[in-house]
Design an enzyme around this catalytic site. Structure first.
Site, short mmCIF file in Angstrom:
data_model
loop_
_atom_site.label_atom_id
_atom_site.label_comp_id
_atom_site.label_asym_id
_atom_site.label_seq_id
_atom_site.Cartn_x
_atom_site.Cartn_y
_atom_site.Cartn_z
N GLN A 35 0.78 -1.24 0.00
CA GLN A 35 0.00 0.00 0.00
C GLN A 35 0.82 1.29 0.00
OE1 GLN A 35 -4.03 0.13 1.75
NE2 GLN A 35 -3.03 1.26 3.39
N GLU A 68 -2.77 10.21 -0.72
CA GLU A 68 -1.90 10.79 0.30
C GLU A 68 -0.77 11.63 -0.29
OE1 GLU A 68 -0.83 7.59 2.88
OE2 GLU A 68 -2.91 7.21 3.44
N LYS A 80 -3.63 5.90 15.49
CA LYS A 80 -4.61 6.67 14.72
C LYS A 80 -5.76 7.04 15.65
CE LYS A 80 -3.72 4.29 10.30
NZ LYS A 80 -4.27 3.29 9.35
N SER A 92 -6.20 8.42 5.07
CA SER A 92 -6.20 8.79 3.64
C SER A 92 -7.19 9.92 3.37
CB SER A 92 -6.51 7.57 2.78
OG SER A 92 -7.71 6.96 3.19
N LYS A 109 3.65 9.71 10.48
CA LYS A 109 3.48 9.60 9.02
C LYS A 109 2.21 10.34 8.64
CE LYS A 109 0.93 5.30 8.16
NZ LYS A 109 0.86 4.13 7.25
#
EC number: 4.2.1.11
Length: 428
Positions: free
Chosen positions: A163, A205, A338, A368, A389
């Site tokens: 991914q 992204e 997250k 995303s 990230k």
């Protein structure tokens, strides 16, 4: 002077970077101070993530969030009025209890998280503190950043099953200097891809989404771009992958269908070993096995934990209970964090603390579907020596986070951040 309390909680429906509806929340205190937050949304989601509440029906493809917005403006607003905004755990627990489900599915994790984040911002504003200081206290460090520059899997319409292919500055340096290196490699990569005959359209992204044949081709392009930009792979710039293996795992045969091959757990490990041997600058892998393939993940961790960082995303979903289980089983050596996987600031911080206590690195992550909200940039600084990230150095919803980090570094006045995988971080 009277202590400020929550006076009003208000939400509205806005749109994220993919054009999908999401929730914005404003928390107003009795002294007039306001905190605002915008909630992100993921394309690849783990089975155990907290549940976003969507409207269904024909409006906006069923993705509207008017129900979540209404829950904020009615039930949640009524429950939180008069509460202390500085008691984040109590605020969050009140919403969890009000929801009454194990996955925040009744009120919606998108509703609850928006309020949780906005409350923290309001409290920081009331204290006249930057958010990173309010969340993290005194001992602060700029994060190690990971930049998704080649997109595959669920994030792009191409032939690459893995991914994300990320680059990260690994030499001890200032955040600004490291970020400038990343920008240089990113622009060089575009030229390299064009020379290879690939289109350079962007994925969700901000990374490029070339229609490559396989992951090795993507890694070769990154390796070449690092060198052509004037840097040394593995010394100045490293590479990381988000394998997102759940999306090429076949539940029917229990094997991994990767780029035309059907692989067992051991064969997949051998495939990863080939990549690691060919590209020694590959330093971190996220979700190398399916989120339910405990045996595969544990075995891979046992044989590779001293060689690379193994980041757990779908495997733990930022959930303290799932992380505790992973630690006990010996899976991974880093946690992906997250906010919207778990749904409150308090539970997110609990997962971070548990990770650190058990020697796991922590990587804060965007989704995303993002907005201009920069909460995660402040959070990455607040946790001191963590990683972040949040996409390529392109698309404003990604760059907003990096610009916020540049502001924070200026405020902190520090010229050096931690090197890759610091061995001197206090994990207690």
């Amino acid at each position: 002077m009277l202590k400020s309390v929550i006076e009003n909680v208000h939400a509205l429906e806005i749109f994220d970077s993919r054009g999908n509806p999401t929730v914005e929340v404003h928390v107003t205190l009795s002294n007039g101070v306001v905190g605002k937050a915008e909630v992100p949304s993921g394309a690849s989601t783990g089975e155990n993530e907290a549940v976003e509440l969507r409207d269904g029906g024909s409006r906006l493809g069923g993705k509207g969030v008017s129900k979540a917005v209404n829950n904020v403006n009615t039930e949640i607003n009524d429950a939180l009025k008069g509460m202390d905004p500085f008691d984040q755990p109590k605020i969050d627990q009140t919403m969890i209890d009000l929801d009454g489900t194990p996955n925040k599915g009744r009120l919606g994790a998108n509703a609850i998280l928006g309020v949780s984040m906005a409350t923290a911002v309001a409290a920081a504003n009331a204290n006249r503190q930057p958010l990173y200081r309010y969340l993290g206290g005194i001992d602060l460090e700029m994060p190690q950043t990971f930049h998704n520059v080649i997109n595959g899997g669920e994030h792009a319409d191409n032939g690459i099953d893995i991914q994300e292919f990320m680059i990260t500055p690994i030499a001890k340096t200032s955040f600004r200097d490291g970020f400038e290196k990343i920008v240089n490699v990113y622009h060089t990569l575009k030229k390299v891809l064009e020379d290879m005959g690939y289109e350079t359209g962007l994925g969700d992204e901000g990374g490029f989404a070339p229609n490559m044949k396989n992951s090795e081709e993507a890694l070769k392009a990154l390796h070449e771009s690092i060198i052509k930009a004037g840097y040394k792979p593995g010394e100045d710039i490293g590479i990381a992958c988000d394998c997102a293996a759940s999306y090429f795992y076949n539940k029917e045969d229990g094997k991994y269908h990767l780029e035309g091959k059907v692989l067992t757990d051991d064969e997949l490990a051998a495939y990863y070993d080939k990549l690691l041997d060919e590209f020694p600058e590959l330093m971190s892998m996220e979700d190398p096995y399916d989120e339910n393939d405990v045996e595969g993940m544990v075995k891979f961790t046992a044989t590779h934990k001293d060689r690379i960082q193994i980041v757990l995303d779908d495997f733990i979903c930022t959930n303290p209970a799932l992380l505790k289980k992973a630690i006990k089983e010996g899976a991974g050596n880093a946690s992906l964090i997250k906010l919207n996987q778990i749904g409150t600031v308090t539970e997110t911080l609990e997962t971070i603390r548990m990770s650190r206590k058990n020697g796991y690195n922590t990587m804060i992550s965007h989704r995303s579907g993002e907005t201009g909200d920069t909460f995660i940039a402040d959070l990455a600084v607040a946790i001191n020596g963590g990683q972040l990230k949040t996409g390529a150095p392109a698309r404003s919803e990604r760059v907003e986070k990096y610009n916020r980090l540049l502001e924070i570094e200026e405020e902190l006045g520090k010229g050096e951040r931690l090197a890759f995988f610091p061995d001197d971080v206090d994990h207690d």
